[in-house]
Design an enzyme around this catalytic site. Structure first.
Site, PDB file in Angstrom:
ATOM      1  N   SER A 135       0.825  -1.213   0.000  1.00 13.57           N
ATOM      2  CA  SER A 135       0.000   0.000   0.000  1.00 13.57           C
ATOM      3  C   SER A 135       0.855   1.257   0.000  1.00 13.57           C
ATOM      4  O   SER A 135       0.581   2.209  -0.738  1.00 13.57           O
ATOM      5  CB  SER A 135      -0.931   0.001   1.217  1.00 13.57           C
ATOM      6  OG  SER A 135      -1.820  -1.083   1.160  1.00 13.57           O
ATOM      7  N   TYR A 139     -13.730  -2.170  -2.898  1.00 10.41           N
ATOM      8  CA  TYR A 139     -14.897  -1.445  -3.406  1.00 10.41           C
ATOM      9  C   TYR A 139     -16.183  -2.094  -2.897  1.00 10.41           C
ATOM     10  O   TYR A 139     -16.965  -1.464  -2.202  1.00 10.41           O
ATOM     11  CB  TYR A 139     -14.904  -1.335  -4.936  1.00 10.41           C
ATOM     12  CG  TYR A 139     -15.933  -0.339  -5.450  1.00 10.41           C
ATOM     13  CD1 TYR A 139     -15.679   1.025  -5.414  1.00 10.41           C
ATOM     14  CD2 TYR A 139     -17.164  -0.762  -5.939  1.00 10.41           C
ATOM     15  CE1 TYR A 139     -16.623   1.944  -5.855  1.00 10.41           C
ATOM     16  CE2 TYR A 139     -18.106   0.144  -6.378  1.00 10.41           C
ATOM     17  CZ  TYR A 139     -17.837   1.498  -6.335  1.00 10.41           C
ATOM     18  OH  TYR A 139     -18.778   2.394  -6.759  1.00 10.41           O
ATOM     19  N   TYR A 168      -3.019 -10.515   2.213  1.00 10.89           N
ATOM     20  CA  TYR A 168      -2.829  -9.175   2.772  1.00 10.89           C
ATOM     21  C   TYR A 168      -4.188  -8.710   3.283  1.00 10.89           C
ATOM     22  O   TYR A 168      -5.073  -8.379   2.502  1.00 10.89           O
ATOM     23  CB  TYR A 168      -2.292  -8.254   1.676  1.00 10.89           C
ATOM     24  CG  TYR A 168      -1.969  -6.831   2.083  1.00 10.89           C
ATOM     25  CD1 TYR A 168      -1.995  -6.414   3.412  1.00 10.89           C
ATOM     26  CD2 TYR A 168      -1.620  -5.891   1.119  1.00 10.89           C
ATOM     27  CE1 TYR A 168      -1.686  -5.117   3.760  1.00 10.89           C
ATOM     28  CE2 TYR A 168      -1.302  -4.586   1.453  1.00 10.89           C
ATOM     29  CZ  TYR A 168      -1.342  -4.201   2.778  1.00 10.89           C
ATOM     30  OH  TYR A 168      -1.037  -2.911   3.117  1.00 10.89           O
ATOM     31  N   LYS A 177      -0.078 -10.887   5.925  1.00 12.37           N
ATOM     32  CA  LYS A 177       0.172  -9.605   6.572  1.00 12.37           C
ATOM     33  C   LYS A 177      -1.165  -9.107   7.091  1.00 12.37           C
ATOM     34  O   LYS A 177      -2.113  -8.926   6.319  1.00 12.37           O
ATOM     35  CB  LYS A 177       0.770  -8.582   5.596  1.00 12.37           C
ATOM     36  CG  LYS A 177       0.959  -7.199   6.224  1.00 12.37           C
ATOM     37  CD  LYS A 177       1.489  -6.165   5.240  1.00 12.37           C
ATOM     38  CE  LYS A 177       1.618  -4.813   5.925  1.00 12.37           C
ATOM     39  NZ  LYS A 177       2.070  -3.745   5.010  1.00 12.37           N
TER      40      LYS A 177
END
Length: 301
Positions: free
Chosen positions: A44, A107, A133, A162
């Site tokens: 990110s 989304y 993730y 993660k």
């Protein structure tokens, strides 16, 4: 104790928006010399969401070649389109990446059987290690430990996760539910201040953004954990807790981390992908004050 500190590396740009490969290479060298255990490219903080597929491939190939197997190299290959994820992932693995990391669709909330089908589809077609993730602040939902356990039981290439959640409840459950059945499954926290708690709970460490700024402190903290050095763990925890105030400078933390790295001399420019702006002069002064307070060495002017 088992403890690793992996850096989700910044992606660096020139003022004209093109990749700054000179700075990018220098950043990787600083991280490796600083002692981090691995580098995640296009997480990110790496602004993957604002890069075209072609640019992401270019950055991945450069990064894999530059890091050169000196530390673990993970490439974030997330996309809303599985037909982009699979070939990109397999190409990165072919180039020499140690693993890829994939955030779930965003989304719309994609829970239950739909999320299970999504990851089943990818894990069956990606020919190498994959990390999940979990970042509910960005996707709007979480990956439940029960689903991770199902996936781990079916796919030997599922290497770990993660878990970017501010508290430890969900991460602790992942450790308890998944690692008890699959001890080699890796569970990393996504916030730096949770690293020691993660390791003490039986996890594997941290993939945290502060290590772009203070890799030497993060690496020393991980070494203290591996050495069962309680005073060192406590001192590292307190230092990182104070440095976390860097994130409080702005909710949009990417320009802030870039500016902190620039102040240390690791990178040349704080340019971000549009529409993010560089840190303001006032924000830069706040960051500078935090780094000076902690005695962090700065670039010579």
């Amino acid at each position: 104790m088992n403890a690793s500190y992996i850096t989700p590396a910044l992606t660096l740009f020139r003022p004209d928006g093109m990749f700054d490969f000179d700075s990018q290479g220098r950043l990787y060298e600083h991280l490796i010399r600083g002692g981090v255990d691995g580098i995640l490219v296009q997480g990110s903080i790496g602004e993957f969401f604002a890069l075209t597929t072609e640019r992401r491939r270019t950055l991945a190939e450069f990064s894999i070649r530059s890091i050169g197997h000196r530390v673990k190299t993970i490439i974030g290959t997330a996309s809303m389109l599985p037909e982009e994820i699979v070939p990109f992932s397999n190409q990165c693995l072919k180039w020499g990446a140690d693993a890829v990391m994939i955030v779930p669709p965003y989304y719309f909330r994609m829970e239950g059987e739909a999320l299970e089908r999504f990851y089943d589809n990818l894990l069956e077609r990606i020919h190498g290690p994959v990390y999940l993730y979990n970042f509910p602040d960005r996707t709007g939902y979480t990956i439940p430990p029960s689903l991770v356990l199902k996936l781990a039981s079916r796919h030997s290439n599922l290497a770990g996760i993660k878990d970017t959640i501010s508290g430890m409840d969900h991460t602790r459950e992942l450790i308890t539910v998944v690692k008890s059945a699959f001890p080699n499954f890796e569970v990393y926290s996504g916030f730096d201040e949770n690293a020691a708690h993660n390791v003490l709970a039986g996890g594997d460490g941290c993939i945290g953004g502060l290590s772009n700024v203070v890799p030497e402190l993060c690496a020393a903290w991980a070494q203290a954990m591996r050495s069962d050095d309680l005073p060192g763990i406590a001192a590292g925890q307190q230092t990182i807790d104070r440095l976390m105030s860097i994130y409080a400078v702005s909710p949009l933390f990417i320009p802030i981390i870039k500016e902190a790295a620039r102040l240390r001399g690791f990178v040349s420019s704080g340019t971000c992908t549009f529409p993010m702006e560089e840190a303001s002069k006032e924000q830069s002064e706040q960051i500078l004050a935090i780094l000076r307070r902690e005695g962090v060495s700065l670039a010579e002017k």
